[in-house]
Design a protein around this motif. Structure first.
Motif, short mmCIF file in Angstrom:
data_model
loop_
_atom_site.label_atom_id
_atom_site.label_comp_id
_atom_site.label_asym_id
_atom_site.label_seq_id
_atom_site.Cartn_x
_atom_site.Cartn_y
_atom_site.Cartn_z
N THR A 119 0.83 -1.21 0.00
CA THR A 119 0.00 0.00 0.00
C THR A 119 0.86 1.25 0.00
OG1 THR A 119 -1.82 -1.10 1.16
CG2 THR A 119 -1.72 1.31 1.30
N ALA A 142 -8.10 5.16 -1.68
CA ALA A 142 -8.80 3.92 -1.33
C ALA A 142 -8.36 2.78 -2.22
CB ALA A 142 -10.31 4.14 -1.43
N THR A 143 -8.04 3.06 -3.47
CA THR A 143 -7.58 2.03 -4.40
C THR A 143 -6.24 1.46 -3.95
OG1 THR A 143 -8.75 3.04 -6.27
CG2 THR A 143 -6.92 1.57 -6.79
N ALA A 146 -6.95 -0.75 -0.92
CA ALA A 146 -7.57 -2.02 -1.29
C ALA A 146 -6.58 -2.94 -1.98
CB ALA A 146 -8.78 -1.76 -2.19
N THR A 149 -4.35 -5.29 0.08
CA THR A 149 -4.86 -6.48 0.75
C THR A 149 -4.26 -7.76 0.18
OG1 THR A 149 -6.80 -6.56 -0.73
CG2 THR A 149 -7.05 -5.39 1.35
N ILE A 398 -9.01 -3.22 5.17
CA ILE A 398 -9.76 -2.05 4.70
C ILE A 398 -11.15 -2.00 5.35
CG2 ILE A 398 -8.55 -1.81 2.51
CD1 ILE A 398 -10.94 -3.21 1.16
N THR A 399 -11.28 -2.65 6.51
CA THR A 399 -12.56 -2.67 7.22
C THR A 399 -12.44 -1.83 8.49
OG1 THR A 399 -12.91 -4.93 6.44
CG2 THR A 399 -14.36 -4.14 8.17
N GLY A 403 -8.73 -1.21 10.08
CA GLY A 403 -8.35 -0.95 8.70
C GLY A 403 -6.95 -0.42 8.52
N LEU A 406 -5.95 1.45 5.42
CA LEU A 406 -6.56 2.77 5.30
C LEU A 406 -5.70 3.81 6.00
CD1 LEU A 406 -10.31 1.86 5.95
CD2 LEU A 406 -9.18 2.23 3.75
N TYR A 423 -15.23 5.06 -0.48
CA TYR A 423 -14.74 4.42 -1.70
C TYR A 423 -14.14 3.03 -1.47
CZ TYR A 423 -15.62 8.84 -4.00
OH TYR A 423 -16.24 9.95 -4.52
N THR A 424 -14.12 2.61 -0.22
CA THR A 424 -13.69 1.24 0.04
C THR A 424 -14.83 0.25 -0.09
OG1 THR A 424 -14.09 1.43 2.43
CG2 THR A 424 -11.89 2.00 1.63
N TYR A 427 -14.86 -2.07 -3.17
CA TYR A 427 -13.78 -3.04 -3.05
C TYR A 427 -14.09 -4.10 -2.00
CZ TYR A 427 -10.98 0.16 -5.90
OH TYR A 427 -10.50 0.94 -6.93
#
Length: 451
Positions: A119, A142-143, A146, A149, A398-399, A403, A406, A423-424, A427
């Motif tokens: 990331t 956010a991309t 994600a 992960t 990303i939760t 997260g 993030l 925006y997550t 995904y």
């Protein structure tokens, strides 16, 4: 005061620390120390448990080496060449640069094995380019989060090493089992990315140029070689995952030292557009000098210094939970669900909820020894369950509210944490869909092992 009341007060106290932003390692450490005093366990037990983790875990030696690999390929310029190749392949599609960022995450993960490194590296490189290319800055960040992960699913994987160490499973088998699910995760996120960008009209398109694809493929040859070296060595049994990590580090150091003078001779620049580079310039990456190696190693050591104590203190936490009977309680609850699918999806729900509040390492160390034997008792193949478990743990990156990815993406892009959450969601939907498919189709995890 009743025992349950004291346990509750200690747990609520460390929960408050967590909510105030105290590092997870210290939160778990405070809980372990408090519970040790309450249960009458000496602190010598904690020291002995920590020592056992570091002295008896040869497989864990791969963890700092793969972290160092990630930093070396980033500093040498190999990571940039991999992202250039991904963009050349996908830039002609709506949202191509964002999809290329996801593809670059997959390629970077195939060398580094770390979600946060993936990331941070891809986010810092491609987030500014995406914003310049007309993408929303929140979506761009956010991309990157994600995409990270897959850092612990596509082999080599630090968390697969930890899981194999805990459950006494062949780490090479776990690595191979993660290939197809990891590729599916990247593909599903690319589809979600395309749909979002197509709806919003984000991204400037570039023509599909076979020459550009060829030149970037040539430029990324060192990255492809490193990926192939790791997978070939582990898959054929030429060396163990730990030895593979050492070999990869050695390869990256040699490449960095050799390419630095060659890069200067060819007159290459990291900022020159790929279409303007000659073939000699494409063949040589930026590299780094011997004097830079200590600072690169120090950065990797700092990350290892965060993860390694977290693993150790989580092992002690697992021991205390066993004394308290938590393992029996969870085991009884899951077993009471019934047959194969009920146990499997209950286990997945526990992993998902735990991943919302804990990092993947403590989730794995605490829950895997509890849930894996139950799953095996109802017919779930151990390697398949490992993949199911760890795909679920990766979704936790990303939760919210935890997260980790993030937070990493927010740090490297400057976009506030809470502005990324919207925006997550697409995904998350994509990853959850893949997770269910992997759980329902065992061959996705075991097909390559059968060969």
């Amino acid at each position: 005061m009743a025992d349950s009341t004291i346990i509750t007060l200690i747990s609520l106290g460390v929960t408050l620390f967590f909510m105030l932003g105290v590092p997870v390692f210290l939160v778990i450490g405070y809980w372990v120390i408090g519970m040790s005093f309450f249960l009458g366990m000496t602190l010598d037990n904690i020291g002995a448990a920590l020592a056992d983790v570091f002295t008896d875990g040869f497989a864990l030696l791969a963890m700092p080496l793969f972290i160092l690999t990630g930093d070396l390929i980033n500093r040498s310029g190999i990571a940039r060449r991999l992202s250039d190749f991904a963009y050349a392949c996908l830039g002609w599609i709506r949202g191509g640069l964002a999809m290329a960022a996801l593809g670059a995450c997959g390629l970077f993960a195939a060398i580094s094995g770390s979600n946060s490194a993936t990331t941070a590296t891809i986010g810092s490189m491609l987030h500014p380019e995406m914003v310049k290319g007309g993408y929303d800055e929140r979506f761009s960040a956010a991309t990157a989060a994600a995409g990270g992960t897959v850092g612990i699913i596509i082999p080599p994987s630090i968390i697969f090493i930890v899981y194999g160490f805990l459950m006494n499973l062949p780490i090479s088998d776990l690595f191979v089992a993660g290939i197809i699910p990891g590729a599916m995760m990247v593909g599903a996120m690319m589809l979600a990315c395309f749909l979002i960008c197509w709806r919003n009209g984000w991204g400037f398109l570039i023509p599909l140029s076979p020459l550009r694809v060829l030149k970037t493929a040539i430029g990324a040859w060192l990255g492809f070689f490193a990926i192939g070296l790791v997978l070939w060595g582990i898959y054929t049994g030429k060396f163990s995952p730990t030895e593979a990590a050492g070999v990869t580090v050695g390869f990256c150091v040699i490449v960095g030292f050799l390419c630095l003078p060659l890069h200067r001779i060819t007159g290459g620049s990291a900022h020159t557009d790929v279409s303007q580079k000659s073939i000699p310039q494409m063949l040589v990456v930026q590299g780094f000098g011997p004097l830079e190696l200590p600072s690169i190693t120090m950065r990797s050591a700092q990350i290892t210094g965060i993860l390694a104590p977290l693993i150790a203190v989580s092992v002690v936490m697992q021991q205390i939970l066993s004394v308290l009977g938590a393992q029996e309680a969870i085991s009884g609850f899951v077993t009471s669900m019934g047959g194969y699918h009920a146990v499997l999806f209950t286990s997945m729900a526990i992993v998902f909820v735990s991943g919302m509040v804990l990092e993947s390492l403590p989730v794995t160390i605490i829950l895997a020894p509890i849930l894996a034997p139950i799953a095996h008792s109802v017919g779930v193949e151990p390697v398949q369950f490992a993949v199911i478990f760890l795909v679920g743990a990766s979704i936790g990156f990303i939760t919210p509210p935890y997260g980790l990815n993030l937070y990493v993406a927010s740090g490297v892009t400057g976009v506030p944490y809470f502005r990324l959450l919207r925006y997550t969601v697409p995904y998350l939907v994509a990853l959850l869909t893949v997770w269910v498919i992997v759980a329902l189709v065992p061959s996705l995890s075991t097909a390559l092992l059968a060969n």
